[in-house]
Design an enzyme around this catalytic site. Structure first.
Site, PDB file in Angstrom:
ATOM      1  N   ASP A 140     125.760 -34.141  30.817  1.00  0.00           N
ATOM      2  CA  ASP A 140     126.210 -35.074  29.869  1.00  0.00           C
ATOM      3  C   ASP A 140     125.652 -36.431  29.761  1.00  0.00           C
ATOM      4  O   ASP A 140     125.664 -37.086  30.764  1.00  0.00           O
ATOM      5  CB  ASP A 140     127.842 -35.028  30.158  1.00  0.00           C
ATOM      6  CG  ASP A 140     128.295 -36.088  28.937  1.00  0.00           C
ATOM      7  OD1 ASP A 140     127.851 -36.752  28.436  1.00  0.00           O
ATOM      8  OD2 ASP A 140     129.656 -35.908  28.903  1.00  0.00           O
ATOM      9  N   ASN A 146     116.976 -34.649  23.158  1.00  0.00           N
ATOM     10  CA  ASN A 146     117.382 -34.128  21.892  1.00  0.00           C
ATOM     11  C   ASN A 146     118.567 -34.194  21.684  1.00  0.00           C
ATOM     12  O   ASN A 146     119.329 -34.299  20.350  1.00  0.00           O
ATOM     13  CB  ASN A 146     117.102 -32.539  22.116  1.00  0.00           C
ATOM     14  CG  ASN A 146     117.848 -31.915  20.985  1.00  0.00           C
ATOM     15  OD1 ASN A 146     117.188 -31.967  19.909  1.00  0.00           O
ATOM     16  ND2 ASN A 146     118.844 -30.954  21.184  1.00  0.00           N
ATOM     17  N   TYR A 195     124.601 -43.757  12.607  1.00  0.00           N
ATOM     18  CA  TYR A 195     123.587 -42.882  12.921  1.00  0.00           C
ATOM     19  C   TYR A 195     122.198 -43.290  12.743  1.00  0.00           C
ATOM     20  O   TYR A 195     121.374 -43.288  13.614  1.00  0.00           O
ATOM     21  CB  TYR A 195     123.922 -41.585  12.076  1.00  0.00           C
ATOM     22  CG  TYR A 195     122.858 -40.272  12.588  1.00  0.00           C
ATOM     23  CD1 TYR A 195     123.099 -39.524  13.472  1.00  0.00           C
ATOM     24  CD2 TYR A 195     122.032 -40.183  11.596  1.00  0.00           C
ATOM     25  CE1 TYR A 195     122.230 -38.462  13.974  1.00  0.00           C
ATOM     26  CE2 TYR A 195     120.874 -39.083  11.989  1.00  0.00           C
ATOM     27  CZ  TYR A 195     121.174 -38.453  13.199  1.00  0.00           C
ATOM     28  OH  TYR A 195     120.094 -37.136  13.430  1.00  0.00           O
ATOM     29  N   LYS A 210     119.157 -44.245  15.605  1.00  0.00           N
ATOM     30  CA  LYS A 210     117.850 -43.555  15.639  1.00  0.00           C
ATOM     31  C   LYS A 210     116.668 -44.571  15.654  1.00  0.00           C
ATOM     32  O   LYS A 210     115.646 -44.529  15.932  1.00  0.00           O
ATOM     33  CB  LYS A 210     117.841 -42.602  14.498  1.00  0.00           C
ATOM     34  CG  LYS A 210     118.516 -41.316  14.617  1.00  0.00           C
ATOM     35  CD  LYS A 210     118.331 -40.587  16.157  1.00  0.00           C
ATOM     36  CE  LYS A 210     119.241 -39.323  16.038  1.00  0.00           C
ATOM     37  NZ  LYS A 210     119.039 -38.520  17.294  1.00  0.00           N
ATOM     38  N   THR A 226     122.045 -27.108  11.078  1.00  0.00           N
ATOM     39  CA  THR A 226     122.647 -26.825  12.078  1.00  0.00           C
ATOM     40  C   THR A 226     124.124 -27.410  11.890  1.00  0.00           C
ATOM     41  O   THR A 226     124.435 -27.955  11.064  1.00  0.00           O
ATOM     42  CB  THR A 226     121.824 -27.892  13.333  1.00  0.00           C
ATOM     43  OG1 THR A 226     122.356 -29.248  12.872  1.00  0.00           O
ATOM     44  CG2 THR A 226     120.501 -27.609  13.441  1.00  0.00           C
TER      45      THR A 226
HETATM   46  P1  NAP Z   1     123.600 -29.747  16.961  1.00  0.00           P
HETATM   47  O1  NAP Z   1     123.580 -28.414  16.496  1.00  0.00           O
HETATM   48  O2  NAP Z   1     124.910 -30.579  16.688  1.00  0.00           O
HETATM   49  O3  NAP Z   1     123.171 -29.720  18.626  1.00  0.00           O
HETATM   50  C1  NAP Z   1     123.452 -31.164  19.145  1.00  0.00           C
HETATM   51  C2  NAP Z   1     123.494 -30.795  20.638  1.00  0.00           C
HETATM   52  O4  NAP Z   1     123.519 -31.995  21.330  1.00  0.00           O
HETATM   53  C3  NAP Z   1     124.390 -29.830  21.255  1.00  0.00           C
HETATM   54  O5  NAP Z   1     123.719 -29.126  22.159  1.00  0.00           O
HETATM   55  C4  NAP Z   1     125.268 -30.802  21.867  1.00  0.00           C
HETATM   56  O6  NAP Z   1     126.333 -30.255  22.861  1.00  0.00           O
HETATM   57  C5  NAP Z   1     124.623 -31.881  22.425  1.00  0.00           C
HETATM   58  N1  NAP Z   1     125.293 -33.003  22.679  1.00  0.00           N
HETATM   59  C6  NAP Z   1     125.923 -33.768  22.100  1.00  0.00           C
HETATM   60  N2  NAP Z   1     126.606 -34.984  22.863  1.00  0.00           N
HETATM   61  C7  NAP Z   1     126.106 -34.555  23.792  1.00  0.00           C
HETATM   62  C8  NAP Z   1     126.243 -35.301  25.161  1.00  0.00           C
HETATM   63  N3  NAP Z   1     126.889 -36.656  25.455  1.00  0.00           N
HETATM   64  N4  NAP Z   1     125.717 -34.926  26.315  1.00  0.00           N
HETATM   65  C9  NAP Z   1     124.891 -33.508  26.233  1.00  0.00           C
HETATM   66  N5  NAP Z   1     124.760 -32.986  25.378  1.00  0.00           N
HETATM   67  C10 NAP Z   1     125.189 -33.501  24.089  1.00  0.00           C
HETATM   68  O7  NAP Z   1     122.891 -30.576  16.232  1.00  0.00           O
HETATM   69  P2  NAP Z   1     121.030 -30.539  15.915  1.00  0.00           P
HETATM   70  O8  NAP Z   1     120.916 -30.643  14.538  1.00  0.00           O
HETATM   71  O9  NAP Z   1     120.449 -29.565  16.668  1.00  0.00           O
HETATM   72  O10 NAP Z   1     120.748 -32.200  16.447  1.00  0.00           O
HETATM   73  C11 NAP Z   1     119.738 -32.023  17.526  1.00  0.00           C
HETATM   74  C12 NAP Z   1     119.347 -33.577  17.360  1.00  0.00           C
HETATM   75  O11 NAP Z   1     118.055 -33.532  16.278  1.00  0.00           O
HETATM   76  C13 NAP Z   1     120.024 -34.652  17.576  1.00  0.00           C
HETATM   77  O12 NAP Z   1     119.391 -35.546  18.197  1.00  0.00           O
HETATM   78  C14 NAP Z   1     119.923 -34.932  15.886  1.00  0.00           C
HETATM   79  O13 NAP Z   1     120.252 -36.390  15.794  1.00  0.00           O
HETATM   80  C15 NAP Z   1     118.552 -34.820  15.543  1.00  0.00           C
HETATM   81  N6  NAP Z   1     118.427 -34.624  14.154  1.00  0.00           N
HETATM   82  C16 NAP Z   1     118.732 -33.416  13.469  1.00  0.00           C
HETATM   83  C17 NAP Z   1     118.578 -33.215  11.950  1.00  0.00           C
HETATM   84  C18 NAP Z   1     119.193 -32.163  11.428  1.00  0.00           C
HETATM   85  O14 NAP Z   1     118.890 -31.914  10.099  1.00  0.00           O
HETATM   86  N7  NAP Z   1     119.746 -31.165  11.931  1.00  0.00           N
HETATM   87  C19 NAP Z   1     117.755 -34.326  11.518  1.00  0.00           C
HETATM   88  C20 NAP Z   1     117.094 -35.448  12.143  1.00  0.00           C
HETATM   89  C21 NAP Z   1     117.535 -35.454  13.457  1.00  0.00           C
HETATM   90  P3  NAP Z   1     127.516 -29.614  22.536  1.00  0.00           P
HETATM   91  O15 NAP Z   1     127.295 -28.078  21.990  1.00  0.00           O
HETATM   92  O16 NAP Z   1     128.141 -29.388  23.761  1.00  0.00           O
HETATM   93  O17 NAP Z   1     128.436 -30.206  21.352  1.00  0.00           O
END
Ligand code: NAP
Length: 244
Positions: A62, A89, A165, A169, A202
């Protein structure tokens, strides 16, 4: 002794993190350490990758819990003695209100995960990364963290004004720049870069994103596998450089 490159990906149980682990394992032959805050979700994700022939292990982590981060570093030290790739990530987007309505508690929680989390993890993993001949750190940022893009009214996402947010970043990008400079001055081969995955479907955005996770993972995977003459201290999406 494990001769594969060893990659740790935080928040790897789903979404872009899981796909980064899949690509690093399947396409680049790395041993992937799937860090998850929930052991069951982590185990289920690792099993999916094992079925695909990937050497995938689960690590309990975590990013908001310093004891958990220290435990993960100990675990990696004991089992592998080094780390080649760290992908910070894990991330959350907790508040979608306009700037003037920002919820202060959600702001703090967002920064705790998205800013302090990577700082804790990077600090804990640096001694292990320094034992690699070609360490790579990738900070999963976002185009929403770009001050330049947010300041451009004609940018396609300029209406997405998520103060918690977006500022998290931007702060993560500053970690990229400053860690990269410190390591370069030490003569370390470790490269530190920020990745922008683009608007990816996602759970983070209730699957409103228009890119697939395969596409969203590419920038991070490229930065995790940079050659020794690749860049450090930069901000990249799949197309190239993103303005700060
Ligand atoms: P996601 O599907 O919601 O996945 C987020 C991941 O982070 C999940 O595995 C979640 O675990 C984990 N997480 C959250 N809080 C945590 C903590 N305290 N300790 C450990 N793990 C934790 O989101 P995603 O879109 O794949 O996002 C991945 C990264 O890409 C993030 O940094 C996000 O800001 C970035 N991003 C995403 C987008 C987009 O359009 N999706 C765009 C730009 C940047 P749980 O399953 O336990 O909640």
């Amino acid at each position: 002794m494990n001769n594969n490159r060893i990659a740790l990906i935080t928040g790897a149980n789903k979404g872009i993190g899981f796909e980064i682990a899949r690509q690093l394992g399947k396409d680049h032959g790395m041993t992937v350490l799937l860090a998850a805050r929930d052991d069951t979700r982590g185990r289920e994700a690792a099993e999916k990758l094992t079925t695909l022939g990937v050497d995938a292990r689960v690590i309990s982590l975590d990013v908001t819990d310093s004891a958990s981060v220290a435990g993960a570093a100990k675990h990696i030290e004991r089992d592998f003695g080094r780390l080649d790739v760290l992908v910070n990530n894990a991330g959350v987007a907790l508040d979608r209100s306009p700037p003037s309505q920002t919820d202060v508690e959600k702001f703090k929680a967002t920064h705790e995960t998205n800013v302090l989390g990577p700082l804790l993890v990077t600090k804990a993993m640096l001694p292990l990364l320094k034992r690699s001949s070609a360490g790579r750190i990738v900070n999963m940022s976002s185009g929403l963290g770009s001050l330049t893009q947010n300041n451009n009214p004609s940018w396609e996402f300029s209406s997405v004004r998520l103060v918690a947010y977006n500022s998290s970043k931007a702060a993560l990008n500053m970690q990229t720049v400053l860690f990269a400079r410190e390591l370069a001055e030490e003569g370390s081969p470790i490269k530190v870069n920020s990745a922008d995955p683009g608007y990816t479907s996602t759970d983070l955005n209730q699957h409103q994103g228009t890119r697939t996770v395969e596409e969203g993972a590419r920038a991070a995977v490229r930065l995790a596998t940079l050659p020794n003459d690749g860049p450090s201290g930069g901000f990249f999406n799949e197309e190239g450089t993103v303005p700060w």
